[in-house]
Design an enzyme around this catalytic site. Structure first.
Site, PDB file in Angstrom:
ATOM      1  N   LEU A  30       1.046  -1.316   0.138  1.00  0.00           N
ATOM      2  CA  LEU A  30       0.123  -0.274  -0.009  1.00  0.00           C
ATOM      3  C   LEU A  30       0.856   1.238   0.043  1.00  0.00           C
ATOM      4  CD1 LEU A  30      -2.681  -1.362   2.526  1.00  0.00           C
ATOM      5  CD2 LEU A  30      -2.628  -1.503   0.410  1.00  0.00           C
ATOM      6  N   GLY A  33      -1.653   6.323  -2.974  1.00  0.00           N
ATOM      7  CA  GLY A  33      -2.341   6.180  -3.737  1.00  0.00           C
ATOM      8  C   GLY A  33      -3.435   5.093  -3.061  1.00  0.00           C
ATOM      9  N   HIS A  34      -3.027   4.212  -2.754  1.00  0.00           N
ATOM     10  CA  HIS A  34      -4.383   3.565  -1.970  1.00  0.00           C
ATOM     11  C   HIS A  34      -5.216   4.380  -0.354  1.00  0.00           C
ATOM     12  CE1 HIS A  34      -1.482   0.289  -3.479  1.00  0.00           C
ATOM     13  NE2 HIS A  34      -2.545   0.351  -4.339  1.00  0.00           N
ATOM     14  N   GLY A 144      -8.912   2.380  -8.227  1.00  0.00           N
ATOM     15  CA  GLY A 144      -8.259   4.141  -8.862  1.00  0.00           C
ATOM     16  C   GLY A 144      -8.416   4.738 -10.421  1.00  0.00           C
ATOM     17  N   LYS A 146      -6.093   5.426 -12.606  1.00  0.00           N
ATOM     18  CA  LYS A 146      -4.962   5.411 -12.573  1.00  0.00           C
ATOM     19  C   LYS A 146      -4.805   3.730 -13.615  1.00  0.00           C
ATOM     20  CE  LYS A 146      -0.237   4.229 -12.159  1.00  0.00           C
ATOM     21  NZ  LYS A 146       0.088   2.195 -12.505  1.00  0.00           N
ATOM     22  N   VAL A 173      -2.495   9.881  -7.741  1.00  0.00           N
ATOM     23  CA  VAL A 173      -1.545  10.038  -6.859  1.00  0.00           C
ATOM     24  C   VAL A 173      -0.459   9.763  -7.609  1.00  0.00           C
ATOM     25  CG1 VAL A 173      -0.712  10.439  -4.402  1.00  0.00           C
ATOM     26  CG2 VAL A 173      -3.438   9.778  -4.725  1.00  0.00           C
ATOM     27  N   SER A 183       2.839   0.183  -6.851  1.00  0.00           N
ATOM     28  CA  SER A 183       3.204  -0.696  -5.577  1.00  0.00           C
ATOM     29  C   SER A 183       4.313  -1.630  -6.953  1.00  0.00           C
ATOM     30  CB  SER A 183       2.406  -2.397  -6.192  1.00  0.00           C
ATOM     31  OG  SER A 183       1.929  -1.427  -5.120  1.00  0.00           O
TER      32      SER A 183
END
Ligand code: AMP
Length: 278
Positions: A30, A33-34, A144, A146, A173, A183
């Protein structure tokens, strides 16, 4: 309240409290962003459940399933800090019976763009997300932007299969220099990281243009400048809901998405932009 760690369906039932539940599905390791997804979930629901599960179904045999970072103790600290009620962390053998037969098909939309580069990936994603929805029974779930095609496909699954779950999208993010948090960024060497910045730079340069052709050309030129250390998988300008390539006359929102390999690490990124609106 202490953070509950649930390993199976029975633990989840015991962890359940009155009130609304938001699910944040993750593969762990994590990062900020998480955390931003968890914070958005906390604003919208009484309890947040974070799932931490590296889903074997969404990796092809040639991909990085065994190398994917696993940092469960640190993930628990993040969840405690963020006020998460429960972490769901099942073992792969408890999620998937060896003789399992039935799974979710992501359809044609799961076979284009990212799905063309990773055959079977989105079927694996939708199958695990549907299982997580049934196990956790959330009122809403946060994903997300993302992973924009993943988010679009989850919205499609919820619509096509009449799932009673609200889907929230959360903005990407980034590091101060533009690199989208992932990650997998921990695998980038200092040189890789410099090369990887071309992804977000290309998206920003593209987003500053007006027409679809200019957007594609400008972003492509920035990626070309990065040289041979950046191995481009695709650059696509697509409709945010269908992920079909947009034409020159497309009006409204579009997603400019990129995927590339830098060293041994595959990275994806995207931006949302608006085309041909007054
Ligand atoms: P992952 O653990 O990479 O499978 O991601 C879990 C969730 O976090 C997915 O909904 C991702 O889209 C989201 N996510 C991953 N990276 C970011 C980021 N940099 N900003 C916002 N959300 C992200």
């Amino acid at each position: 309240m202490d953070l509950i760690v649930a390993r199976n369906r029975e633990d989840l039932v015991k962890a359940r409290r009155a009130g609304t539940v938001a699910l944040v599905p993750t593969m762990g390791a994590l990062h900020e962003g998480h955390r931003s997804l968890i914070r958005q979930a906390r604003v919208r629901a009484d309890q947040v459940v974070v799932s931490v599960f590296v889903n074997p179904l969404q990796f092809s045999p040639n991909e990085d399933f065994s190398r994917y970072p696993r940092t469960f103790d640190a993930d628990l600290d993040v969840c405690r800090e963020e006020g998460v009620a429960a972490v769901f962390h099942p073992a792969p053998e408890d999620m998937y019976a060896p003789d399992r037969q039935v799974s979710v098909s992501s359809g044609e939309m799961g076979r284009i763009v990212e799905g063309a580069a990773r055959p079977g990936h989105f079927d694996g994603v939708l199958t695990v997300v549907l299982k997580l929805f049934h196990l956790v029974r959330p009122d809403l779930a946060v994903f997300g932007q993302k992973d924009a095609q993943q988010l679009a496909l989850i919205r499609r699954m919820v619509a096509d299969l009449d799932l009673p779950i609200e889907i929230l999208g959360a903005p990407t993010v980034r590091e101060p220099d533009g690199l989208a948090l992932s990650s997998r960024n921990r695998f980038l060497s200092a040189d890789d990281r410099r090369v990887a910045l071309a992804l977000s730079r290309a998206l920003r340069a593209g987003a500053a243009q007006l027409t679809a052709a200019e957007i594609r050309e400008t972003a492509r030129a920035v990626l070309d400048e990065a040289g041979p250390d950046l191995d481009l998988d695709y650059l696509a300008l697509v409709d945010p809901a269908t992920f079909a390539e947009v034409g020159e006359n497309h009006v409204g929102m579009a997603v400019l998405a990129v995927a590339a390999r830098v060293g041994a690490t595959r990275l994806i990124d995207n931006v949302t932009l608006t085309l041909n609106t007054p």
